[in-house]
Structures are given as structure tokens and as C-alpha cells.
Design a protein around this motif. Structure first.
Motif, short mmCIF file in Angstrom:
data_model
loop_
_atom_site.label_atom_id
_atom_site.label_comp_id
_atom_site.label_asym_id
_atom_site.label_seq_id
_atom_site.Cartn_x
_atom_site.Cartn_y
_atom_site.Cartn_z
N MET A 24 47.10 37.99 28.16
CA MET A 24 46.08 37.79 29.10
C MET A 24 45.33 39.10 29.20
O MET A 24 43.95 38.87 29.59
N PHE A 25 45.82 40.12 28.85
CA PHE A 25 45.14 41.38 28.91
C PHE A 25 44.00 41.40 27.82
O PHE A 25 42.84 41.69 28.06
N GLN A 26 44.25 40.97 26.70
CA GLN A 26 43.32 40.83 25.45
C GLN A 26 42.23 39.89 25.57
O GLN A 26 41.15 39.87 25.52
N SER A 27 42.66 38.73 26.33
CA SER A 27 41.87 37.53 26.57
C SER A 27 40.69 37.60 27.88
O SER A 27 39.60 37.28 27.53
N ARG A 39 48.94 36.82 19.41
CA ARG A 39 48.23 36.31 20.31
C ARG A 39 48.52 34.84 20.60
O ARG A 39 48.88 34.08 19.72
N ILE A 40 48.70 34.52 21.67
CA ILE A 40 49.07 33.09 21.99
C ILE A 40 47.84 32.22 22.09
O ILE A 40 47.89 31.07 21.54
N ALA A 41 46.79 32.52 22.83
CA ALA A 41 45.57 31.55 23.25
C ALA A 41 45.04 31.28 21.73
O ALA A 41 44.75 30.23 21.63
N HIS A 219 30.57 34.77 23.50
CA HIS A 219 31.40 33.69 22.47
C HIS A 219 32.35 34.62 21.46
O HIS A 219 33.30 33.91 20.96
N CYS A 220 32.35 35.76 21.37
CA CYS A 220 33.38 36.67 20.74
C CYS A 220 34.60 37.02 21.57
O CYS A 220 35.61 37.16 21.30
N THR A 221 34.19 37.35 22.73
CA THR A 221 34.83 37.62 23.84
C THR A 221 35.92 36.50 24.29
O THR A 221 36.96 36.65 24.54
N TYR A 222 35.12 35.18 24.44
CA TYR A 222 35.96 34.05 25.10
C TYR A 222 35.43 32.82 23.81
O TYR A 222 34.39 32.49 24.18
#
Length: 369
Positions: A24-27, A39-41, A219-222
Motif C-alpha cells: 500500500m505504501f509503495q502503490s 509487491r502484491i498489486a 502511468h508509472c506511478t499507477y
């Protein structure tokens, strides 16, 4: 429960909670692209959901596919949120299980621990189970605190992605009147000549440069944003970028006297954006011929008919092809991987051409290759 089992169960629960918090912190919180390790996502979306979803949709009738592709991004967003929440509940369930004797009535089964963890993370507080002593109270308070943070970050993520998506689509929608649908860089130049506003392309490329910079950041962040589709089935953010890059490349390599320096600045920003997104999605470049000399000459004839001055055809084509390969090698894998509509070199239908050329039947026929 013996001490050895308690340590293993507690460590397992702590690892699950830590992984969810880290992801969550990274995403959400970090403002830029981060590592995909642990990473899960990214694993869930890029390796599990999208490949299986894409394979299934490809088997559907062609008329249905666009609607199902549009549904992926919202479904994936909800799935990621649900997986985070479930893992958070299960992680705290294992932690609660090792302090079950400090809860009234005592918890000895995993099913009861999951229920208590769920009510704690969701801050429901029914009161049928009570943390009577501090080891249990500390875990329950931590679960409630992370539950509140989770809800706030989930809402923040949704609004951030919606904001970026709307800003991206504003340019995609306005480009339809300039470059047609599907977008074509040749039509864009013809349209500007028809309206006698070619000099305004300098400011337009500056605006597009800001738009591309927004795509690079968002798009690189999300990465899930890349899967959100445009309203029209014939357009996409990738098609818009390809069409504007074609227009910039034609101005830099083929058109004479209408050379625009801002087109070069836009070109390099857009190429770097496509390259970065490919790298972030772990997509290998594809080097293949995307345009023939005959197709290039067809575009040149259109430009000449619109009173553009063009350079020597053969040398101009070689320079154009070299420039075009700089972005097509990244645009092609993105289009194939994301199942996104890419731009066209020349439109196939008369309705997509500027009005000044629609009466010229020979030129219209030349586009149907």
C-alpha cells in the motif's frame, strides 16, 4: 497452543500484515515508480489477472471485446482493494489467535479469530468479543488504526487515478477533431493546413509535451491507469501519442519550411515516456518495419496537395523511418500487451479526411491500401 507454534503463527501473521502495508505504501504514498519486488498489486494485476482476463476476452466475439476490456481496470481496482483487505484481516487473525487467551470469551479457532480481526480492521466493534488484556488490546488497536488508514488510502487512490485519467482523456478527446478517429498524424497536418493554423502547432506541441509528461508520471506511478480505456473504441491514449509523434516526425524529416523546433522537444519527451512505461511493465521492444516506401509516398502526395513543401522523397523516407522506429519499437509492444487501439498511418475512409481533400477521388482512393 505451544510456544513454538505460537511463534510460527505470529510470525506468519506479521509477515502478511507487513507485506500489505509495504505494498500500500509503495502503490499509493510514494509519488513515483518503485520496485516490484515483494509487491502484491503488480503481481496480481500483471501476472495473474490481466493475462488470464485477456486470454478469456480474446475468445469472445469481436463486437464484445471492447466492452469487456473496458471493464478490466475497474474490476482490477476493486480486486486489489479486496485482496489487500482480506490479507490484512487474515494477517491480524493469526496475530489474534496467539493471544486468544487474553480475549473474552477466549479464541481458540481460526474462524473466530478471522471474525474478530474483521470487525477490528473494519472498526465495527460489535462487543461480542472483548480484548481483556493488553497483548490483545494492542493488536486490536493496531488493526483498527491500519483499517482506518486503509480506507483513507483506498479513497485517495481512487480519486488520484480518476483525476489523472480525466486529464489524460481531455487531450485524447480534443485530438479527434484534429487527427480523426482513429488518429492519424498525416490527417493532423492536413487539418492544420486546411484551417491555415500551421504556425500554432508550436504551442500545440508544447501542450502535448506537458500531456506526455503527465502520462509518464501517472502511468508509472499507477500502472493500472494504462488499462483504463477511452470512451471511443477507435481511440486510445496510445493512438493519440502515436499520431502526434507521426506528425512531429513528418515535420522534422519530410516537410520543408514548416520546420517546428518544439516538435523535436515533444518527440524526445514522448519517446522517453513510451520507453519508461515499457520498462516499468517489463515489455521488450519490438523492432519491425511498420511502413513501406509506397505508404510513405501516399502521405507525401497528401501533403503536397495540401501545399506543404516536402524534401527529397528517398532521403526523407530514410530519415523518417529511422525517427519513426525510435517510438514504434515501444508503441507496438504496449499496444499488443494492453490490447489498445494504436494510431493509423492513413485513414481508410473518406469521412476521416479534411473537407478540402474529400472531393479529390484519386487521393481518397490512394488511402485504401
Amino acid at each position: 497452543m505451544d510456544i513454538g507454534n505460537s511463534i510460527v503463527i505470529g510470525a506468519f501473521g506479521a509477515v502478511i500484515v507487513s507485506l500489505v502495508c509495504f505494498d500500500m505504501f509503495q502503490s499509493i504514498i510514494l509519488p513515483r515508480a518503485t520496485s516490484r519486488r515483494l509487491r502484491i498489486a503488480p503481481l496480481l494485476i500483471g501476472k495473474i489477472l490481466w493475462p488470464s482476463y485477456r486470454t478469456t476476452v480474446r475468445k469472445l466475439p469481436a463486437s464484445w471485446r471492447i466492452h469487456w476490456y473496458r471493464a478490466f481496470a475497474p474490476l482490477a481496482f476493486v480486486t486489489v482493494i479486496a485482496v489487500w483487505l482480506l490479507l490484512l484481516i487474515f494477517g491480524f487473525a493469526f496475530l489474534i489467535l496467539i493471544v486468544g487467551n487474553y480475549i473474552q470469551p477466549p479464541i481458540t479457532q481460526l474462524s473466530d479469530a478471522i471474525y474478530f480481526a474483521g470487525t477490528s480492521v473494519l472498526t465495527l466493534g460489535f462487543g461480542d468479543l472483548i480484548a481483556a488484556k493488553w497483548p490483545a488490546r494492542a493488536i486490536v488497536l493496531m488493526a483498527a488504526m491500519l483499517g482506518l488508514i486503509f480506507m483513507a488510502l483506498g479513497v485517495s487512490l481512487l480519486f488520484s487515478m480518476q483525476s489523472y485519467f480525466q486529464q489524460r482523456e481531455q487531450t485524447v478527446n480534443t485530438l479527434t477533431s484534429r487527427a480523426g478517429s482513429p488518429a492519424s498524424g498525416v490527417v493532423l497536418l492536413l487539418r492544420y493546413r486546411e484551417l491555415n493554423i500551421v504556425p500554432s502547432l508550436a504551442n500545440t506541441f508544447i501542450q502535448w509535451e506537458s500531456w506526455v509528461a503527465l502520462i509518464l508520471e501517472s502511468h508509472c506511478t499507477y500502472p493500472l491507469l494504462a488499462h483504463f480505456r477511452s470512451g471511443s473504441a477507435e481511440n486510445s491514449w496510445l493512438a493519440s501519442m502515436g499520431a502526434t509523434l507521426d506528425a512531429a516526425t513528418l515535420l522534422l524529416t519530410t516537410v520543408d519550411r514548416d520546420w517546428i523546433g518544439e516538435a523535436d522537444l515533444y518527440y524526445w519527451t514522448a519517446v522517453n515516456t513510451l520507453k519508461s512505461i515499457c520498462a516499468h511493465l517489463a515489455l521488450a521492444p519490438i523492432d519491425e518495419e511498420t511502413i513501406t516506401y509506397a505508404e510513405y509516398l501516399q502521405a507525401v502526395e497528401f501533403l503536397k496537395d495540401a501545399h506543404y513543401l516536402v524534401k527529397n522523397n528517398q532521403s526523407g523516407f530514410e530519415y523518417f523511418k529511422a525517427r519513426r522506429s525510435g517510438y514504434m519499437r515501444y508503441l507496438l509492444p504496449l499496444s499488443k500487451s494492453l490490447e489498445l487501439q494504436k494510431h493509423v498511418w492513413l485513414p481508410e475512409f473518406k469521412d476521416y479526411l479534411p473537407t478540402s481533400l474529400q472531393a479529390n477521388d484519386s487521393l481518397v482512393a490512394a488511402t485504401k491500401y
